[in-house]
Design an enzyme around this catalytic site. Structure first.
Site, PDB file in Angstrom:
ATOM      1  N   ASP A   1      58.760 -12.910  30.526  1.00 14.82           N
ATOM      2  CA  ASP A   1      59.173 -13.142  31.908  1.00 14.82           C
ATOM      3  C   ASP A   1      60.382 -12.241  32.219  1.00 14.82           C
ATOM      4  O   ASP A   1      61.400 -12.332  31.524  1.00 14.82           O
ATOM      5  CB  ASP A   1      59.561 -14.621  32.068  1.00 14.82           C
ATOM      6  CG  ASP A   1      60.028 -14.960  33.475  1.00 14.82           C
ATOM      7  OD1 ASP A   1      60.199 -14.026  34.299  1.00 14.82           O
ATOM      8  OD2 ASP A   1      60.261 -16.152  33.739  1.00 14.82           O
TER       9      ASP A   1
ATOM     10  N   GLU B   1      78.872   3.976  15.240  1.00 19.95           N
ATOM     11  CA  GLU B   1      77.997   3.467  14.194  1.00 19.95           C
ATOM     12  C   GLU B   1      76.644   4.178  14.294  1.00 19.95           C
ATOM     13  O   GLU B   1      75.632   3.681  13.822  1.00 19.95           O
ATOM     14  CB  GLU B   1      77.870   1.949  14.268  1.00 19.95           C
ATOM     15  CG  GLU B   1      77.507   1.404  15.630  1.00 19.95           C
ATOM     16  CD  GLU B   1      77.474  -0.110  15.664  1.00 19.95           C
ATOM     17  OE1 GLU B   1      76.781  -0.702  14.814  1.00 19.95           O
ATOM     18  OE2 GLU B   1      78.131  -0.702  16.536  1.00 19.95           O
TER      19      GLU B   1
ATOM     20  N   CYS C   1      80.635  -2.281  16.084  1.00 21.91           N
ATOM     21  CA  CYS C   1      81.102  -2.080  17.465  1.00 21.91           C
ATOM     22  C   CYS C   1      82.622  -2.132  17.577  1.00 21.91           C
ATOM     23  O   CYS C   1      83.174  -1.974  18.670  1.00 21.91           O
ATOM     24  CB  CYS C   1      80.470  -3.120  18.387  1.00 21.91           C
ATOM     25  SG  CYS C   1      78.677  -3.025  18.404  1.00 21.91           S
TER      26      CYS C   1
ATOM     27  N   HIS D   1      83.756  -7.213  24.545  1.00 24.71           N
ATOM     28  CA  HIS D   1      82.678  -6.383  24.007  1.00 24.71           C
ATOM     29  C   HIS D   1      81.363  -6.925  24.578  1.00 24.71           C
ATOM     30  O   HIS D   1      81.126  -8.129  24.543  1.00 24.71           O
ATOM     31  CB  HIS D   1      82.669  -6.464  22.482  1.00 24.71           C
ATOM     32  CG  HIS D   1      81.422  -5.911  21.876  1.00 24.71           C
ATOM     33  ND1 HIS D   1      80.958  -4.648  22.170  1.00 24.71           N
ATOM     34  CD2 HIS D   1      80.515  -6.458  21.013  1.00 24.71           C
ATOM     35  CE1 HIS D   1      79.835  -4.441  21.511  1.00 24.71           C
ATOM     36  NE2 HIS D   1      79.540  -5.513  20.816  1.00 24.71           N
TER      37      HIS D   1
ATOM     38  N   SER E   1      80.359  -6.375  14.446  1.00 27.13           N
ATOM     39  CA  SER E   1      79.643  -7.180  13.448  1.00 27.13           C
ATOM     40  C   SER E   1      80.003  -6.750  12.042  1.00 27.13           C
ATOM     41  O   SER E   1      80.362  -5.599  11.788  1.00 27.13           O
ATOM     42  CB  SER E   1      78.133  -7.032  13.652  1.00 27.13           C
ATOM     43  OG  SER E   1      77.753  -7.634  14.864  1.00 27.13           O
TER      44      SER E   1
HETATM   45  N1  COA Z   1      64.446 -17.000  32.828  1.00 20.99           N
HETATM   46  C1  COA Z   1      65.798 -17.032  32.683  1.00 20.99           C
HETATM   47  N2  COA Z   1      66.431 -17.129  31.477  1.00 20.99           N
HETATM   48  C2  COA Z   1      65.649 -17.163  30.368  1.00 20.99           C
HETATM   49  C3  COA Z   1      64.246 -17.121  30.445  1.00 20.99           C
HETATM   50  C4  COA Z   1      63.639 -17.029  31.734  1.00 20.99           C
HETATM   51  N3  COA Z   1      62.310 -16.973  31.899  1.00 20.99           N
HETATM   52  N4  COA Z   1      63.755 -17.169  29.182  1.00 20.99           N
HETATM   53  C5  COA Z   1      64.814 -17.238  28.344  1.00 20.99           C
HETATM   54  N5  COA Z   1      65.958 -17.235  29.071  1.00 20.99           N
HETATM   55  C6  COA Z   1      67.333 -17.284  28.569  1.00 20.99           C
HETATM   56  C7  COA Z   1      67.534 -18.250  27.428  1.00 20.99           C
HETATM   57  O1  COA Z   1      67.700 -19.584  27.922  1.00 20.99           O
HETATM   58  C8  COA Z   1      68.789 -17.695  26.796  1.00 20.99           C
HETATM   59  O2  COA Z   1      69.911 -18.086  27.566  1.00 20.99           O
HETATM   60  P1  COA Z   1      71.253 -18.597  26.818  1.00 20.99           P
HETATM   61  O3  COA Z   1      71.617 -17.508  25.826  1.00 20.99           O
HETATM   62  O4  COA Z   1      72.236 -18.741  27.911  1.00 20.99           O
HETATM   63  O5  COA Z   1      70.892 -19.857  26.123  1.00 20.99           O
HETATM   64  C9  COA Z   1      68.641 -16.187  26.985  1.00 20.99           C
HETATM   65  O6  COA Z   1      67.641 -16.009  28.003  1.00 20.99           O
HETATM   66  C10 COA Z   1      68.182 -15.451  25.740  1.00 20.99           C
HETATM   67  O7  COA Z   1      67.082 -16.105  25.222  1.00 20.99           O
HETATM   68  P2  COA Z   1      66.840 -16.211  23.638  1.00 20.99           P
HETATM   69  O8  COA Z   1      65.580 -16.956  23.414  1.00 20.99           O
HETATM   70  O9  COA Z   1      68.086 -16.728  22.988  1.00 20.99           O
HETATM   71  O10 COA Z   1      66.656 -14.677  23.306  1.00 20.99           O
HETATM   72  P3  COA Z   1      66.148 -13.983  21.991  1.00 20.99           P
HETATM   73  O11 COA Z   1      66.144 -14.942  20.843  1.00 20.99           O
HETATM   74  O12 COA Z   1      64.886 -13.298  22.336  1.00 20.99           O
HETATM   75  O13 COA Z   1      67.234 -12.832  21.680  1.00 20.99           O
HETATM   76  C11 COA Z   1      69.133 -11.375  21.842  1.00 20.99           C
HETATM   77  C12 COA Z   1      68.437 -12.632  22.370  1.00 20.99           C
HETATM   78  C13 COA Z   1      68.288 -10.152  22.052  1.00 20.99           C
HETATM   79  C14 COA Z   1      70.365 -11.165  22.694  1.00 20.99           C
HETATM   80  C15 COA Z   1      69.621 -11.556  20.420  1.00 20.99           C
HETATM   81  O14 COA Z   1      68.848 -12.424  19.735  1.00 20.99           O
HETATM   82  C16 COA Z   1      69.733 -10.335  19.578  1.00 20.99           C
HETATM   83  O15 COA Z   1      68.896 -10.038  18.773  1.00 20.99           O
HETATM   84  N6  COA Z   1      70.844  -9.603  19.725  1.00 20.99           N
HETATM   85  C17 COA Z   1      71.223  -8.510  18.880  1.00 20.99           C
HETATM   86  C18 COA Z   1      72.525  -8.803  18.186  1.00 20.99           C
HETATM   87  C19 COA Z   1      73.604  -9.071  19.146  1.00 20.99           C
HETATM   88  O16 COA Z   1      73.557  -8.642  20.278  1.00 20.99           O
HETATM   89  N7  COA Z   1      74.608  -9.801  18.696  1.00 20.99           N
HETATM   90  C20 COA Z   1      75.696 -10.220  19.570  1.00 20.99           C
HETATM   91  C21 COA Z   1      77.025 -10.002  18.939  1.00 20.99           C
HETATM   92  S1  COA Z   1      77.497  -8.322  18.894  1.00 20.99           S
END
Ligand code: COA
Length: 388
Positions: free
Chosen positions: A29, A79, A111, A233, A308
């Site tokens: 979505d 990095e 970062c 960040h 990280s």
């Molecule tokens: N409409 C609106 N919001 C939605 C949605 C929709 N249809 N579907 C999901 N969301 C929201 C979730 O509720 C969640 O919100 P929240 O964080 O406020 O609870 C958000 O979108 C993200 O959903 P989530 O299921 O947690 O995402 P994910 O597991 O696919 O991955 C990443 C999120 C990509 C940011 C993260 O997992 C990642 O891999 N990041 C890389 C490492 C990183 O950035 N680390 C941060 C520290 S540097």
């Protein structure tokens, strides 16, 4: 003596992918990417751009207006290093035609590298007040096609000149920092794709923020009301807000409103460019400064850096009289407005066309637009650069 950021420049590639289109292609979505994670567009670097070219391009905002003979230190925080041994910094130094009498090197801690460079530069200027330091925070964030982190990719560089009596913002001597050996995000040397424990990394980011913020308030006696804004960040624009929300209840209603409004201004560029790892905090600072109509000289800004692995640091800066005159807001907004959108198929093609992790010669795609500097390819295992 005041020390801090005298000049700041930005570069990000000419191409981007629309994240609503990427979400649809991935069967997600679009609101998850745009609202849930907070990203609308993502910079896509052609293989003819790397941290060397992007750093040199970021410096174009001010390099011709400064006295380069005063630069004594040049650091690239990244990095996305292009070699396990040789620094990107010495190549950027040559491309920028800077004097040889500069101590030049690269610095790494995920970062946090941009902040490590900034704090090293601050100490250098404190010891040598008549000299300046040129630092870069440059990265290409790559998680991989169809990876969960794909939505948090991006590319760009921020260049900063650090000096005594800075014209833009001081970097105060009030840092609080914590380093802990954890595995939340890393990139082994055999791959250009990052590995991340997304949920754990998010939790650690928030924990580090809470810990350095607590130490900062205890050490300085300051509270949220002392800050016009707090910059974070931003691996994605929702991340900093998750951390900010955990301390906002400490503040009065007016402070809560101000910090929330300014947080939104600090995320405008990141929402269009994506994650630039080491540069993301400073991209947020630029976004705030170049979009705010309320900030004024004397305002104190909080800065939370997270890398990280992990290091977290909180420090503050004070805006200087006439700081807005040092910005290049129109040029940066034009840089973003003039970009070309790639279809998802073209983004995937560009993503996969890259300098190989092998000894092979390589020629980058000559049809792709770059900034002033270009990586033309690799010959006999030596990277080749040209200047327009
Ligand atoms: N409409 C609106 N919001 C939605 C949605 C929709 N249809 N579907 C999901 N969301 C929201 C979730 O509720 C969640 O919100 P929240 O964080 O406020 O609870 C958000 O979108 C993200 O959903 P989530 O299921 O947690 O995402 P994910 O597991 O696919 O991955 C990443 C999120 C990509 C940011 C993260 O997992 C990642 O891999 N990041 C890389 C490492 C990183 O950035 N680390 C941060 C520290 S540097």
């Amino acid at each position: 003596m005041n020390i801090g950021i005298d000049q700041i420049g930005l570069y990000s590639p000419h191409y981007y992918v629309d994240l609503a289109e990427l979400a649809t292609a991935r069967g997600v979505d679009p609101n998850k990417f745009i609202i849930g994670i907070g990203q609308s567009q993502q910079a896509v670097p052609p293989s003819s751009e790397d941290v060397v070219t992007m750093s040199a391009d970021a410096a174009q905002d001010f390099i011709h207006e400064i006295n380069t003979s005063k630069i004594g230190l040049l650091i690239v925080g990244t990095e996305t290093g292009i070699d396990a041994s040789k620094s990107a910094a010495v190549i950027a130094q040559r491309l920028l035609e800077l004097p040889e009498t500069i101590r030049t090197y690269e610095i790494k801690q995920a970062c946090y590298g941009g902040t490590a460079a900034l704090m090293t530069a601050r100490d250098y200027v404190a010891a040598h007040p008549d000299k300046t330091a040129l630092i870069f925070a440059a990265d290409i964030a790559r998680y991989g096609l169809e990876d969960g982190g794909e939505v948090t990719q991006g590319a760009g560089a921020v260049a900063m000149l650090i000096s005594a009596n800075p014209r833009l913002m001081t970097v105060e001597d009030d840092s609080q920092f914590i380093s802990r050996d954890i595995m939340d995000f890393w990139r082994p040397v055999y791959t250009d794709l990052a590995l991340a424990k997304g949920k754990y990394s998010t939790e650690q980011y928030i924990q580090f923020f809470q810990d350095v913020w607590r130490n900062y308030t205890q050490a300085t006696g300051r509270s949220l009301s002392d800050f016009a804004a707090i910059n974070f960040h931003l691996p994605y624009t929702k991340m900093g807000m998750k951390a900010l929300r955990t301390v906002l209840p400490e503040a009065d209603v007016a402070t809560q409103g101000r910090l929330t409004d300014n947080y939104a201004l600090a995320t405008i560029y990141s929402r269009q460019i994506g994650n630039i790892y080491t540069g993301s905090l400073y991209l947020g600072l630029l976004s705030l400064l170049e979009h705010s109509t309320d900030l004024q000289a004397g305002d104190r800004l909080g800065m939370f850096s997270y890398g990280s692995g992990a290091v977290g640091e909180f420090f503050s800066g004070v805006l200087q009289p006439g700081y807005a005159d040092q910005l290049h807001a129109a040029a940066h907004q034009q840089l973003l407005a003039n970009r070309s959108k790639l279809s998802v198929a073209d983004y995937e093609r560009v993503f996969l066309n890259k300098v190989p992790y092998a000894a092979d010669d390589y020629v980058s795609d000559t049809s792709m637009q770059t900034g002033k500097f270009r990586l033309t390819g690799v010959q006999n295992q030596e990277r080749q650069y040209t200047i327009k």
